[in-house]
Design a protein around this motif. Sequence first.
Motif, mmCIF file in Angstrom:
data_model
loop_
_atom_site.group_PDB
_atom_site.id
_atom_site.type_symbol
_atom_site.label_atom_id
_atom_site.label_comp_id
_atom_site.label_asym_id
_atom_site.label_seq_id
_atom_site.Cartn_x
_atom_site.Cartn_y
_atom_site.Cartn_z
ATOM 1 N N LEU A 47 -14.734 -2.276 7.709
ATOM 2 C CA LEU A 47 -15.628 -1.152 7.955
ATOM 3 C C LEU A 47 -15.235 -0.492 9.271
ATOM 4 N N THR A 48 -15.135 0.827 9.263
ATOM 5 C CA THR A 48 -14.706 1.557 10.451
ATOM 6 C C THR A 48 -15.665 2.689 10.783
ATOM 7 N N ALA A 49 -15.778 2.996 12.073
ATOM 8 C CA ALA A 49 -16.523 4.148 12.571
ATOM 9 C C ALA A 49 -15.627 4.838 13.589
ATOM 10 N N LEU A 50 -15.011 5.958 13.184
ATOM 11 C CA LEU A 50 -13.928 6.547 13.966
ATOM 12 C C LEU A 50 -14.242 7.971 14.414
ATOM 13 N N ALA A 51 -13.853 8.288 15.634
ATOM 14 C CA ALA A 51 -13.822 9.681 16.080
ATOM 15 C C ALA A 51 -12.547 10.321 15.533
ATOM 16 N N LYS A 52 -12.665 11.571 15.061
ATOM 17 C CA LYS A 52 -11.528 12.235 14.406
ATOM 18 C C LYS A 52 -11.403 13.678 14.914
ATOM 19 N N PRO A 53 -10.796 13.882 16.087
ATOM 20 C CA PRO A 53 -10.497 15.245 16.535
ATOM 21 C C PRO A 53 -9.385 15.852 15.671
ATOM 22 N N VAL A 104 -14.303 18.020 16.342
ATOM 23 C CA VAL A 104 -14.412 16.563 16.282
ATOM 24 C C VAL A 104 -15.322 16.150 15.130
ATOM 25 N N ASP A 105 -14.829 15.219 14.301
ATOM 26 C CA ASP A 105 -15.612 14.656 13.189
ATOM 27 C C ASP A 105 -15.901 13.177 13.454
ATOM 28 N N LEU A 106 -16.913 12.680 12.756
ATOM 29 C CA LEU A 106 -17.178 11.244 12.688
ATOM 30 C C LEU A 106 -16.758 10.775 11.311
ATOM 31 N N GLN A 107 -15.854 9.815 11.243
ATOM 32 C CA GLN A 107 -15.359 9.300 9.967
ATOM 33 C C GLN A 107 -15.805 7.853 9.792
ATOM 34 N N LEU A 108 -16.604 7.618 8.759
ATOM 35 C CA LEU A 108 -17.099 6.281 8.430
ATOM 36 C C LEU A 108 -16.403 5.802 7.167
ATOM 37 N N GLY A 109 -15.843 4.602 7.212
ATOM 38 C CA GLY A 109 -15.051 4.163 6.067
ATOM 39 C C GLY A 109 -15.234 2.703 5.718
ATOM 40 N N GLY A 110 -14.853 2.393 4.501
ATOM 41 C CA GLY A 110 -14.818 1.021 4.018
ATOM 42 C C GLY A 110 -13.569 0.838 3.176
ATOM 43 N N ALA A 111 -12.838 -0.251 3.396
ATOM 44 C CA ALA A 111 -11.567 -0.446 2.696
ATOM 45 C C ALA A 111 -11.311 -1.925 2.439
ATOM 46 N N TYR A 112 -10.609 -2.190 1.346
ATOM 47 C CA TYR A 112 -10.077 -3.519 1.065
ATOM 48 C C TYR A 112 -8.686 -3.577 1.671
ATOM 49 N N VAL A 113 -8.465 -4.533 2.579
ATOM 50 C CA VAL A 113 -7.217 -4.589 3.332
ATOM 51 C C VAL A 113 -6.622 -5.993 3.221
ATOM 52 N N GLN A 114 -5.346 -6.058 2.871
ATOM 53 C CA GLN A 114 -4.631 -7.325 2.820
ATOM 54 C C GLN A 114 -3.869 -7.527 4.130
ATOM 55 N N LYS A 115 -4.142 -8.663 4.785
ATOM 56 C CA LYS A 115 -3.461 -8.989 6.036
ATOM 57 C C LYS A 115 -2.869 -10.391 5.922
ATOM 58 N N GLY A 116 -2.478 -10.974 7.061
ATOM 59 C CA GLY A 116 -1.897 -12.304 7.063
ATOM 60 C C GLY A 116 -0.583 -12.334 7.817
ATOM 61 N N SER A 168 6.050 -10.588 9.687
ATOM 62 C CA SER A 168 5.026 -9.715 9.105
ATOM 63 C C SER A 168 4.875 -9.963 7.608
ATOM 64 N N ARG A 169 3.702 -9.633 7.098
ATOM 65 C CA ARG A 169 3.422 -9.716 5.668
ATOM 66 C C ARG A 169 3.013 -8.326 5.181
ATOM 67 N N MET A 170 3.599 -7.883 4.074
ATOM 68 C CA MET A 170 3.246 -6.585 3.521
ATOM 69 C C MET A 170 2.130 -6.745 2.499
ATOM 70 N N GLY A 171 1.135 -5.856 2.554
ATOM 71 C CA GLY A 171 0.016 -5.898 1.624
ATOM 72 C C GLY A 171 -0.446 -4.507 1.264
ATOM 73 N N LEU A 172 -1.572 -4.441 0.584
ATOM 74 C CA LEU A 172 -2.135 -3.178 0.126
ATOM 75 C C LEU A 172 -3.451 -2.884 0.840
ATOM 76 N N THR A 173 -3.797 -1.628 0.902
ATOM 77 C CA THR A 173 -5.116 -1.213 1.374
ATOM 78 C C THR A 173 -5.628 -0.093 0.474
ATOM 79 N N VAL A 174 -6.894 -0.181 0.070
ATOM 80 C CA VAL A 174 -7.528 0.824 -0.783
ATOM 81 C C VAL A 174 -8.939 1.049 -0.254
ATOM 82 N N GLY A 175 -9.343 2.309 -0.098
ATOM 83 C CA GLY A 175 -10.678 2.520 0.438
ATOM 84 C C GLY A 175 -11.178 3.941 0.311
ATOM 85 N N VAL A 176 -12.387 4.139 0.819
ATOM 86 C CA VAL A 176 -13.027 5.449 0.847
ATOM 87 C C VAL A 176 -13.547 5.687 2.258
#
Length: 210
Positions: free
Chosen positions: A97-103, A70-82, A52-60
């Motif tokens: 970019l995410t579109a999530l159901a949030k009970p 139940v809510d609809l959560q729409l998000g955008g984030a900078y994510v480090q993977k690898g 595994s590789r450890m990284g950072l994630t920052v978003g809104v």
Amino acid sequence: MTIRSFLPYAFTVSALLAPASLAAQTSLSVGGGLTLAKVQFSTDGLDVTPDSRMGLTVGVSMTKPLSETVDLQLGGAYVQKGFKVGEDDLKLDYLELTALAKPSFPMDGDMSFHVLGGPALGIRMGCSESEEEGEEVETEDCSDYVASLDLGVLVGAGIQMGSFRVDATYTLGIMDIDAADAPQDAEDSSIKNRSMSFQAAYVIPLGGGS
């Protein structure tokens, strides 16, 4: 294998730019945390998981109620993977970019428990491969070998305490991100992202909701 580019979740971007009339029913979350990422190699029926590789994630994210629970959560984030193999390190940076159901489920006081689930679209922003040779480290761009898009399924859970929330999520990549030409005898090979994230966020109400 070469991945065919597509953007099946363009609605996510347009929803984030929705009219201000929705503000009375929405909230904005700003935060970040750590990501523990790796990939799953599969070839000729054999699965291999590098380190595994450890990284950072920052978003809104912006949350809009769909019902009382139940809510609809729409998000955008900078994510480090690898991933890492020995002393070699492949770094992948995504705009996710995410579109999530949030009970959500009430707890004591102003605390609530929630679960998350939905699609995650990753747009590759950078790719670099570092290899140690003795005391020197050589770094090369690997954009030609990694697909520009990634599609996954995100699931998770968290707790909100007033204006503060913490989440733990897992993203399962369902697309092959290998953009290199595969040999004729390795047509069944694939490389897919896997990542776990731990985040904290501050929640800002947008409007009184009255």
